[in-house]
Design an enzyme around this catalytic site. Sequence first.
Site, PDB file in Angstrom:
ATOM      1  N   ASP A   1      39.604  37.222  37.840  1.00 56.04           N
ATOM      2  CA  ASP A   1      37.976  38.047  38.200  1.00 56.04           C
ATOM      3  C   ASP A   1      37.206  37.722  37.449  1.00 56.04           C
ATOM      4  O   ASP A   1      37.580  38.056  36.079  1.00 56.04           O
ATOM      5  CB  ASP A   1      38.981  39.238  38.523  1.00 56.04           C
ATOM      6  CG  ASP A   1      39.514  39.718  39.643  1.00 56.04           C
ATOM      7  OD1 ASP A   1      39.809  38.563  40.201  1.00 56.04           O
ATOM      8  OD2 ASP A   1      40.147  40.531  39.547  1.00 56.04           O
TER       9      ASP A   1
ATOM     10  N   LYS B   1      45.841  39.983  44.024  1.00 55.76           N
ATOM     11  CA  LYS B   1      45.975  40.556  44.678  1.00 55.76           C
ATOM     12  C   LYS B   1      47.791  41.075  44.785  1.00 55.76           C
ATOM     13  O   LYS B   1      48.079  41.804  45.164  1.00 55.76           O
ATOM     14  CB  LYS B   1      45.821  40.423  46.480  1.00 55.76           C
ATOM     15  CG  LYS B   1      44.743  41.021  46.849  1.00 55.76           C
ATOM     16  CD  LYS B   1      44.569  40.361  48.728  1.00 55.76           C
ATOM     17  CE  LYS B   1      42.743  40.660  48.594  1.00 55.76           C
ATOM     18  NZ  LYS B   1      41.756  41.407  48.336  1.00 55.76           N
TER      19      LYS B   1
ATOM     20  N   GLU C   1      46.728  35.883  50.955  1.00 57.51           N
ATOM     21  CA  GLU C   1      46.336  34.944  49.552  1.00 57.51           C
ATOM     22  C   GLU C   1      46.480  34.019  49.566  1.00 57.51           C
ATOM     23  O   GLU C   1      46.350  33.150  47.882  1.00 57.51           O
ATOM     24  CB  GLU C   1      45.124  36.074  48.513  1.00 57.51           C
ATOM     25  CG  GLU C   1      44.243  35.987  47.981  1.00 57.51           C
ATOM     26  CD  GLU C   1      43.905  36.982  46.515  1.00 57.51           C
ATOM     27  OE1 GLU C   1      42.530  37.401  47.217  1.00 57.51           O
ATOM     28  OE2 GLU C   1      44.887  36.800  46.290  1.00 57.51           O
TER      29      GLU C   1
ATOM     30  N   GLY D   1      40.242  53.666  53.249  1.00 48.52           N
ATOM     31  CA  GLY D   1      39.374  53.720  52.097  1.00 48.52           C
ATOM     32  C   GLY D   1      38.982  54.996  52.003  1.00 48.52           C
ATOM     33  O   GLY D   1      39.797  56.031  52.313  1.00 48.52           O
TER      34      GLY D   1
ATOM     35  N   THR E   1      37.460  47.631  43.203  1.00 47.90           N
ATOM     36  CA  THR E   1      38.723  46.478  43.070  1.00 47.90           C
ATOM     37  C   THR E   1      40.294  46.883  42.633  1.00 47.90           C
ATOM     38  O   THR E   1      40.194  48.050  42.007  1.00 47.90           O
ATOM     39  CB  THR E   1      38.071  45.450  41.804  1.00 47.90           C
ATOM     40  OG1 THR E   1      36.765  45.733  42.184  1.00 47.90           O
ATOM     41  CG2 THR E   1      38.970  44.966  41.989  1.00 47.90           C
TER      42      THR E   1
ATOM     43  N   GLY F   1      43.061  49.060  46.792  1.00 50.17           N
ATOM     44  CA  GLY F   1      44.180  48.605  47.850  1.00 50.17           C
ATOM     45  C   GLY F   1      45.799  48.571  47.341  1.00 50.17           C
ATOM     46  O   GLY F   1      46.621  48.568  48.127  1.00 50.17           O
ATOM     47  N   ASP F   2      45.311  47.502  46.166  1.00 50.08           N
ATOM     48  CA  ASP F   2      46.133  47.004  45.862  1.00 50.08           C
ATOM     49  C   ASP F   2      46.917  48.195  45.294  1.00 50.08           C
ATOM     50  O   ASP F   2      48.819  48.193  45.054  1.00 50.08           O
ATOM     51  CB  ASP F   2      46.193  45.743  44.434  1.00 50.08           C
ATOM     52  CG  ASP F   2      45.760  44.618  45.457  1.00 50.08           C
ATOM     53  OD1 ASP F   2      46.015  44.372  46.758  1.00 50.08           O
ATOM     54  OD2 ASP F   2      44.739  44.340  44.462  1.00 50.08           O
TER      55      ASP F   2
ATOM     56  N   SER G   1      42.969  48.691  35.770  1.00 45.76           N
ATOM     57  CA  SER G   1      42.942  50.002  36.607  1.00 45.76           C
ATOM     58  C   SER G   1      43.695  50.729  36.689  1.00 45.76           C
ATOM     59  O   SER G   1      43.735  52.064  37.565  1.00 45.76           O
ATOM     60  CB  SER G   1      41.539  49.794  37.124  1.00 45.76           C
ATOM     61  OG  SER G   1      42.094  49.638  38.756  1.00 45.76           O
TER      62      SER G   1
HETATM   63  O1  RIB Z   1      42.567  43.404  45.836  1.00 45.79           O
HETATM   64  C1  RIB Z   1      41.441  43.143  44.767  1.00 45.79           C
HETATM   65  C2  RIB Z   1      42.025  41.252  44.463  1.00 45.79           C
HETATM   66  O2  RIB Z   1      41.408  40.864  45.424  1.00 45.79           O
HETATM   67  C3  RIB Z   1      40.600  40.858  42.973  1.00 45.79           C
HETATM   68  O3  RIB Z   1      41.383  41.184  41.350  1.00 45.79           O
HETATM   69  C4  RIB Z   1      40.774  39.454  43.268  1.00 45.79           C
HETATM   70  O4  RIB Z   1      41.175  38.434  42.650  1.00 45.79           O
HETATM   71  C5  RIB Z   1      41.036  39.504  44.777  1.00 45.79           C
HETATM   72  O5  RIB Z   1      42.794  38.408  44.630  1.00 45.79           O
END
Ligand code: RIB
Length: 310
Positions: free
Chosen positions: A14, A41, A141, A224, A250, A253-254, A293
Amino acid sequence: MNKKVLVIGSANIDYVYNVDKYPVEGETIVATSFSKFLGGKGANQALAVKIMNADVSFVCKIGEDNDGYEIIENLTNNKVNLPFITKSEKYNTGCAGIVIEKNGNNRIIVHPGANDDFDDKDIEKISQLFAEYEYLLIQLEVNLNFIEKIVDLAYRNDIKVILNPAPFKKISKSIIEKCFLIIPNETEFSKLIGKENIKDIKIIEVEAKNFVKNYKTNLLITLGEKGSLYISEEKSLYKKAISVKAIDTTAAGDTFIGGFIRTISKGGTLSEALDFATFASSITVTRRGAQVSIPSEDEVLDKMKEKPIQ
Ligand code: RIB
């Protein structure tokens, strides 16, 4: 006993630009800071499950370059099980350009690179792993033709497929019906049902119930700052978000998805999984970067003791 989780998905580098305000069309602006982080992701979600102390295996595709090497080194250092490493002969490791405004909200452009190069040889290798796993977690992705095949194969092997439809791509009815659980955010959910961005939770709930009925799947919609909503044919469960001062959303969600799956795979209830995921992502948004994070299990549990969900 812990249920085993296999994540298949993207791994990116990123490139993050912090700005006061997004540039308008035709405008050039100067970033207030710039950083390079590990992301993607798939990798973020796999790492989140592991950092929050559950077992996980991850399959990704990298380029034959230093970025790919860095990604694998970090996953290995964090003890994510990598059953095998596949390298693209055609493309470089995937990357993402991320612009973050002062309020922590982001805009992301992904260049898939090697992430888009999963092929039949990978499917062959992955299929040999299936007997060990109860859950397959996948995002959008990576290349869609691969997703079609792997979801179908997992489904036929009685693996519970959990799909995070991000970044959104149009997917076939047959993929949706083979998913045990779909985890979109509210924008992705609107796109999934072919509607304009629905914001009203009541309308989202009605649409979600119809979706679950039509496709015989389960839905967990992340909303959110408004929280999250789980809908199955039997249940509807809403959880409020935790109010924090976000500096970078960033991987929120993951982290949510990782925290949810970590708890379910350890035998936790649906409500426990949603609570844990909510607290975990509320920590992530107070830190910069994607993988760096993600909080540990102990950090999340400590925060949950401080301020239980109402
Ligand atoms: O969900 C965040 C991610 O989306 C980032 O780390 C970026 O690489 C994209 O895949």
